[in-house]
Every structure is written in structure tokens, then in C-alpha cells.
Design a protein around this motif. Structure first.
Motif, PDB file in Angstrom:
ATOM      1  N   ARG A  68      66.578 -70.612 -63.604  1.00 47.05           N
ATOM      2  CA  ARG A  68      65.531 -70.436 -62.775  1.00 47.05           C
ATOM      3  C   ARG A  68      65.668 -69.076 -61.809  1.00 47.05           C
ATOM      4  NH1 ARG A  68      66.315 -75.724 -63.487  1.00 47.05           N
ATOM      5  NH2 ARG A  68      67.837 -76.062 -61.401  1.00 47.05           N
ATOM      6  N   VAL A  97      62.498 -66.646 -61.161  1.00 47.50           N
ATOM      7  CA  VAL A  97      62.461 -66.269 -59.853  1.00 47.50           C
ATOM      8  C   VAL A  97      61.912 -64.681 -59.657  1.00 47.50           C
ATOM      9  CG1 VAL A  97      62.462 -66.526 -57.850  1.00 47.50           C
ATOM     10  CG2 VAL A  97      62.557 -68.647 -58.831  1.00 47.50           C
ATOM     11  N   PRO A 101      58.338 -67.436 -60.602  1.00 47.91           N
ATOM     12  CA  PRO A 101      58.621 -68.474 -59.427  1.00 47.91           C
ATOM     13  C   PRO A 101      58.029 -69.339 -59.651  1.00 47.91           C
ATOM     14  CG  PRO A 101      56.772 -66.996 -58.439  1.00 47.91           C
ATOM     15  CD  PRO A 101      57.104 -66.023 -59.919  1.00 47.91           C
ATOM     16  N   GLY A 102      58.625 -70.538 -60.187  1.00 51.80           N
ATOM     17  CA  GLY A 102      58.075 -72.112 -60.468  1.00 51.80           C
ATOM     18  C   GLY A 102      58.999 -71.761 -61.740  1.00 51.80           C
ATOM     19  N   GLU A 147      60.731 -71.442 -65.658  1.00 51.93           N
ATOM     20  CA  GLU A 147      62.322 -71.101 -65.829  1.00 51.93           C
ATOM     21  C   GLU A 147      62.575 -70.714 -67.298  1.00 51.93           C
ATOM     22  OE1 GLU A 147      65.236 -75.142 -66.421  1.00 51.93           O
ATOM     23  OE2 GLU A 147      64.113 -75.178 -64.975  1.00 51.93           O
TER      24      GLU A 147
END
Length: 92
Positions: free
Chosen positions: A29, A33, A38-39, A41
Motif C-alpha cells: 500500500r 501511494v 492512493p487507495g 494496492e
């Protein structure tokens, strides 16, 4: 039969540390990011590519022999530890 003592993460060579981190969902993660997702994986392979790009090597094995790359990896580990809450971040 006695079991060999477990090796501490900090005592492992950088390439081995990188291999373990790339399989850690929290590091995946972090790498996503930091890569602008972002958000999202990453899979372990994408996390490994992130480490190689960040450290300036084409193989994680070079983290054991390339001093500059090893230093970049240690900085990356520190950033991850701060991001994940393992290290306190300084207040502004």
C-alpha cells in the motif's frame, strides 16, 4: 533437535529485507501511494519494481553490494516505518 534462533529483521542483508517488505501488504500500500495510486494496492512484483526504481538498481540483490543503493533502501525503510506509524513523525 534444536531450532536455529530466528534472525532479527534488522540483522538481515538489505536484499532479504527488501524481499520480505515487498510481500508485506502494508508495504505494498505504501509503495502504491508513493507511486501515485492512493487507495490502491500493489502486488509483490510491483512493490519490488518500486524498490528497484527508488534505489536505482535493476536487481534487489545489488542492495547488498552497492553502497549508495543500500543507503537509499535504508532511507526508504525509514520513510515506510514513519508512514506506517512504527516511528514517530516530528511535529511542525
Amino acid at each position: 533437535m534444536t531450532k536455529a534462533p530466528k534472525q532479527r529483521f534488522e540483522d538481515m542483508p538489505p536484499a532479504q529485507q527488501a524481499g520480505i517488505l515487498c510481500n508485506d501488504p502494508q508495504f505494498q500500500r505504501f509503495a502504491a501511494v508513493r507511486s501515485g495510486y492512493p487507495g490502491g494496492e500493489f502486488l509483490p512484483s510491483a512493490a519490488a519494481e518500486y524498490v528497484r526504481l527508488t534505489c536505482g538498481v535493476n536487481s534487489r540483490g545489488l542492495l547488498n553490494t552497492n553502497k549508495a543503493a543500500s543507503e537509499r533502501f535504508q532511507a526508504l525503510r525509514t520513510e515506510f516505518d514513519a508512514w506506517s506509524g512504527k516511528l514517530a513523525t516530528p511535529r511542525p
